[in-house]
Design an enzyme around this catalytic site. Structure first.
Site, mmCIF file in Angstrom:
data_model
loop_
_atom_site.group_PDB
_atom_site.id
_atom_site.type_symbol
_atom_site.label_atom_id
_atom_site.label_comp_id
_atom_site.label_asym_id
_atom_site.label_seq_id
_atom_site.Cartn_x
_atom_site.Cartn_y
_atom_site.Cartn_z
ATOM 1 N N ASP A 174 -3.540 -47.190 47.124
ATOM 2 C CA ASP A 174 -3.085 -48.396 47.814
ATOM 3 C C ASP A 174 -3.672 -48.481 49.213
ATOM 4 O O ASP A 174 -2.946 -48.694 50.190
ATOM 5 C CB ASP A 174 -1.552 -48.411 47.859
ATOM 6 C CG ASP A 174 -0.936 -48.338 46.469
ATOM 7 O OD1 ASP A 174 -1.044 -47.267 45.833
ATOM 8 O OD2 ASP A 174 -0.350 -49.324 46.010
ATOM 9 N N TYR A 206 -6.938 -55.231 48.493
ATOM 10 C CA TYR A 206 -5.906 -56.207 48.876
ATOM 11 C C TYR A 206 -6.528 -57.539 49.302
ATOM 12 O O TYR A 206 -5.945 -58.278 50.079
ATOM 13 C CB TYR A 206 -4.976 -55.651 49.963
ATOM 14 C CG TYR A 206 -4.025 -54.612 49.419
ATOM 15 C CD1 TYR A 206 -4.469 -53.333 49.159
ATOM 16 C CD2 TYR A 206 -2.700 -54.922 49.146
ATOM 17 C CE1 TYR A 206 -3.618 -52.377 48.615
ATOM 18 C CE2 TYR A 206 -1.836 -53.952 48.608
ATOM 19 C CZ TYR A 206 -2.308 -52.692 48.351
ATOM 20 O OH TYR A 206 -1.474 -51.753 47.813
ATOM 21 N N HIS A 323 -1.098 -46.385 37.942
ATOM 22 C CA HIS A 323 -0.725 -47.042 39.203
ATOM 23 C C HIS A 323 0.784 -47.056 39.438
ATOM 24 O O HIS A 323 1.260 -46.690 40.511
ATOM 25 C CB HIS A 323 -1.286 -48.460 39.264
ATOM 26 C CG HIS A 323 -1.069 -49.110 40.589
ATOM 27 N ND1 HIS A 323 -1.599 -48.595 41.754
ATOM 28 C CD2 HIS A 323 -0.355 -50.205 40.958
ATOM 29 C CE1 HIS A 323 -1.235 -49.349 42.778
ATOM 30 N NE2 HIS A 323 -0.468 -50.333 42.327
ATOM 31 N N HIS A 333 9.614 -51.507 43.712
ATOM 32 C CA HIS A 333 9.034 -51.339 42.374
ATOM 33 C C HIS A 333 9.890 -50.409 41.518
ATOM 34 O O HIS A 333 9.386 -49.700 40.654
ATOM 35 C CB HIS A 333 7.598 -50.804 42.467
ATOM 36 C CG HIS A 333 6.718 -51.637 43.347
ATOM 37 N ND1 HIS A 333 6.525 -52.987 43.125
ATOM 38 C CD2 HIS A 333 5.997 -51.332 44.458
ATOM 39 C CE1 HIS A 333 5.706 -53.463 44.061
ATOM 40 N NE2 HIS A 333 5.394 -52.492 44.876
ATOM 41 N N VAL A 361 4.001 -47.669 45.116
ATOM 42 C CA VAL A 361 5.052 -47.592 46.136
ATOM 43 C C VAL A 361 4.408 -47.039 47.403
ATOM 44 O O VAL A 361 3.789 -45.972 47.374
ATOM 45 C CB VAL A 361 6.206 -46.686 45.673
ATOM 46 C CG1 VAL A 361 7.255 -46.566 46.766
ATOM 47 C CG2 VAL A 361 6.804 -47.228 44.384
ATOM 48 N N HIS A 362 4.569 -47.770 48.511
ATOM 49 C CA HIS A 362 3.825 -47.428 49.717
ATOM 50 C C HIS A 362 4.549 -46.367 50.534
ATOM 51 O O HIS A 362 5.039 -46.596 51.640
ATOM 52 C CB HIS A 362 3.543 -48.681 50.534
ATOM 53 C CG HIS A 362 2.764 -49.695 49.758
ATOM 54 N ND1 HIS A 362 2.731 -51.030 50.076
ATOM 55 C CD2 HIS A 362 1.977 -49.556 48.660
ATOM 56 C CE1 HIS A 362 1.966 -51.662 49.201
ATOM 57 N NE2 HIS A 362 1.514 -50.799 48.337
HETATM 58 FE FE LIG Z 1 0.477 -51.792 43.618
#
Ligand SMILES: [Fe+2]
Length: 471
Positions: A174, A206, A323, A333, A361-362
């Protein structure tokens, strides 16, 4: 005054003691609930994308100079390499000139040129050229471009596949193109463990945040400083889907698949979203969270056959990338990976997968070895349990993209969760031999050599003893 002062000190001591007791009780409670939720406090701020005139996005000088150069393993065993780049002014030459270190003999390979349109954007010429029959464990130089715009890079091929071959994988997910993304990449580059290959768990540029496909080009220029020199193994994320019927764009993954080739045919896959490679002592299986995986689907059938092919005498380490994580205790998520988990988790336990890397998940999270495969609709057995045949699940979606950090966690921390922290960073999976691999995670706020979480992995086939890290 002295008495009062003394009494005040006593009160302070009592307060400190009470706080200490409270902290101890709370850590005890933590242990009961799960592993560790890091107490590291960072300044929470929204990540901001680097402006297009930033130096990391600089276009190389010269008419039609090759840009966005990147490489990936081009076959199943590491003797092939796909070299890719983009020319923006005209198609230009698709030839790669390459030679091994200590060799005067230069070879050429000719690639193919691809272009695509996406809404009102027309891509440059995207070149993909596969170099075959490379020698193992050898440094190669390669050049793309012609005349005044020749650009030279190098890579080192992996050693021949074998059970005790060490290899250091970097883990990034990500990533995006924010100032934090740049920090993550810089920390990876400066990590003294020196990663040799990146396992990238999806969500690259992104660009879809802007509806501006030129942000695919800027991202390609940003990461070139690493991916032109060592392969990044791609996983498709949701930001690669680009499904936009309102713009007349109905074919998912169009931009991703034109720009980033993977050697999927080498593992008998029928689509570039699920495939495998062998590298050193690892067998790496890449799955797609956004392609069909139900019974009878191509991905399901491929994985069913693929797992049978893995020979742990040759490649002791079985690694899976995807992912969307299956075990995720953040309020972002949450349970999105659940349907794929239901389909594939029994296989992962049966085949003793060592580790599963995911992103999406960031934030960062590492699980204990757990499984949740007993449920059969009527028995009510739907709680994850410790399982030494199960993989460790690692969420490493903390590359630093524009969407910012996932800071909100489910409470209490589930028992399966060994360590979690909402900070940007990257990780390393450093295989030593067939029995041991050293894993660690680095947050961007620390110095390059500092590890914030770590674990010794014991191989599930060759050394299947308890390697859990929390009670
Ligand atoms: Fe994603």
């Amino acid at each position: 005054m002295a008495v009062l002062g003394s009494s005040s000190s006593c009160r302070s001591v009592a307060v400190v003691a009470a706080v200490l007791v409270l902290v101890l009780v709370m850590s005890g409670a933590d242990l009961c609930n799960g592993g560790k939720t890091s107490t590291f406090v960072r300044k929470v701020e929204k990540a901001e994308d680097m402006p297009l005139d930033s130096d990391v996005f600089r276009v190389p000088p010269g008419y039609n100079a090759p840009q966005q150069v990147h490489i990936i393993q081009g076959d199943h065993v590491g003797k092939g390499m796909i070299v890719s780049w983009v020319t923006l002014d005209e198609p230009g030459s698709s030839v790669v000139l390459y030679w091994s270190e200590n060799s005067e003999h230069k070879k050429t390979a000719t690639g193919k040129i691809y272009t695509y349109k996406f809404y009102n954007y027309t891509s440059g010429s995207i070149h993909h050229c596969t170099l075959n029959s490379l020698m193992y464990n050898t440094k190669y130089y390669y050049e793309v471009g012609i005349g005044h715009t020749v650009r030279q890079f190098w890579f080192i091929t992996p050693p021949e596949v074998g059970p005790d071959v060490p290899h250091t994988f970097g883990l990034i997910g990500d990533l995006g193109q924010s100032f934090d993304s740049n920090l993550t990449l810089t920390h990876y580059e400066h990590n003294p463990q020196k990663g040799q290959t990146v396992l990238f768990v999806g969500d690259l540029s992104y660009a879809d945040q802007y509806n501006d496909s030129a942000r695919w080009d800027s991202w390609g220029r940003f990461v070139e400083r690493s991916v032109a020199y060592q392969p990044w193994i791609w996983t498709a994320g949701n930001h690669e889907i680009d499904f936009a019927p309102e713009l007349g764009e109905n074919k998912p993954f169009k931009q991703f698949t034109h720009r980033y080739h993977v050697p999927y045919r080498a593992s008998n896959s029928t689509a570039p979203f699920w495939y495998s490679i062998k590298r050193a002592s690892a067998y790496i299986i890449v799955l797609s969270s956004y392609s069909a995986y139900g019974k009878y689907t191509p991905q399901y059938q491929w994985l069913e056959q693929e797992l049978k092919k893995v020979d742990r005498n040759e490649t002791p380490w079985l690694i899976v990338m995807m992912h969307s994580p299956w075990y995720n205790s953040y309020n972002y998520h949450y349970m999105e990976g659940e349907t794929m988990r239901v389909m594939f988790e029994p296989w992962f336990v049966n085949y003793k997968v060592d580790v599963v890397f995911a992103g999406h998940v960031h934030a960062y999270e590492r699980s204990e070895r757990v499984s949740n495969i007993a449920y059969n609709v009527v028995n009510g057995l739907c709680v994850p349990i410790r399982d030494h045949s199960a993989p460790v699940y690692i969420t490493i979606g903390d590359g630093g993209n524009i969407e910012g950090l996932a800071t909100n966690m489910t409470e209490p921390q589930p028992k399966y969760s060994a360590y979690r922290e909402a900070s940007f960073g990257h990780a390393m999976f450093d295989i030593k031999n067939r029995t041991h691999a050293y894993y660690n995670w680095h947050r961007n706020h620390d110095g390059y050599a500092v590890e914030a979480d770590s674990m010794w992995f014991f191989n599930r086939i060759w050394h299947p003893v308890d390697d859990s890290t929390s009670v």
